[in-house]
Write an enzyme that holds these catalytic residues in place. Sequence first.
Site, short mmCIF file in Angstrom:
data_model
loop_
_atom_site.label_atom_id
_atom_site.label_comp_id
_atom_site.label_asym_id
_atom_site.label_seq_id
_atom_site.Cartn_x
_atom_site.Cartn_y
_atom_site.Cartn_z
N HIS A 115 0.84 -1.21 0.00
CA HIS A 115 0.00 0.00 0.00
C HIS A 115 0.87 1.25 0.00
O HIS A 115 1.76 1.39 0.84
CB HIS A 115 -0.92 0.02 1.23
CG HIS A 115 -1.64 1.32 1.41
ND1 HIS A 115 -1.46 2.12 2.52
CD2 HIS A 115 -2.52 1.97 0.60
CE1 HIS A 115 -2.22 3.21 2.40
NE2 HIS A 115 -2.86 3.13 1.25
N SER A 116 0.63 2.16 -0.94
CA SER A 116 1.31 3.46 -0.98
C SER A 116 2.83 3.27 -0.97
O SER A 116 3.38 2.64 -1.87
CB SER A 116 0.81 4.32 0.19
OG SER A 116 1.24 5.65 0.07
N MET A 117 3.53 3.76 0.06
CA MET A 117 4.98 3.57 0.11
C MET A 117 5.33 2.08 0.08
O MET A 117 6.35 1.69 -0.52
CB MET A 117 5.55 4.21 1.38
CG MET A 117 7.08 4.11 1.49
SD MET A 117 7.73 4.78 3.03
CE MET A 117 7.34 3.43 4.17
N GLY A 119 3.85 -0.10 -1.61
CA GLY A 119 3.79 -0.49 -3.01
C GLY A 119 5.06 -0.12 -3.75
O GLY A 119 5.52 -0.87 -4.62
N LEU A 139 -1.64 -1.13 -4.03
CA LEU A 139 -2.80 -0.37 -3.57
C LEU A 139 -2.40 1.11 -3.46
O LEU A 139 -1.54 1.46 -2.65
CB LEU A 139 -3.27 -0.89 -2.21
CG LEU A 139 -3.50 -2.41 -2.11
CD1 LEU A 139 -3.90 -2.79 -0.68
CD2 LEU A 139 -4.55 -2.86 -3.11
#
Length: 260
Positions: A115-117, A119, A139
């Site tokens: 998720h985010s970082m 990812g 994500l």
Amino acid sequence: MLRALKGVRHLHVSAIKQTELAIPVPWGQLRGRAWGPDHGRPVLCLHGWSDNCGTFNALIPLLPKECRYVAVDLSGHGLSSHRPPGVFYSPPAYVMDIRRVIDALQWSRFSIIGHSMGGNIAGMFSSLYPEMVDAVVLLDSCGFYPTDQNNIFKAMRQGMDEQLQFEKPTEEKKKIYTYEGAVERLSAANSTLSEQSVRILLERGLVQVEGGVAFTRDFRINLKNIIRISLEQSLQLQSRIKAPMLLVLGWLREIFCWRG
């Protein structure tokens, strides 16, 4: 794995086995949580900046029960140890941490949800170790975070200056909160989070101290990242990923799927 993620809204929540993990590293330990059968299909879950592995508490019970999900608190986040004094937080350092986790778990091939970082870390890991990754789910992340080539050196200098400023002696004490005060503080900084999500993150995001509670995260994660890559380098790294990928962008409410 990709098909399961795309159909997550149709699954039902049920109890799933959970265990707490602690993996030794040279500066302390990386903490985390595991769900599912010990010998299930391995899936590594990586949270975003300033969060912790509680990010996945509500998602994992919706996913296939035959998988072994491991979510880690990245260094400087949640219950994991902070990096040693004088050390930067950077994407390559996080990738090295993931390699340590995988070695400790004795996984030779696995899937990643980031998720985010998380990812971005997943993208870099999958490009450097493509033979180890069989599926990637991103994500709210495109797997890499390129910097305009004209701004790379400016960002590097800013990060170094911020680190030097942080290392200067100061009498400022760590901020102490009541639990409800910490809820208000995190809610104010993340207005899109529900109160339930805030309280889930605070399960691993607070530590009991004299006079109340304090946030566990290392302040240095707020400093400018000095390790930058250009768009061209990002595309080169992305081309090395061999696993199928699923990209979920929450702000567009759309799902994109492609194969590396």
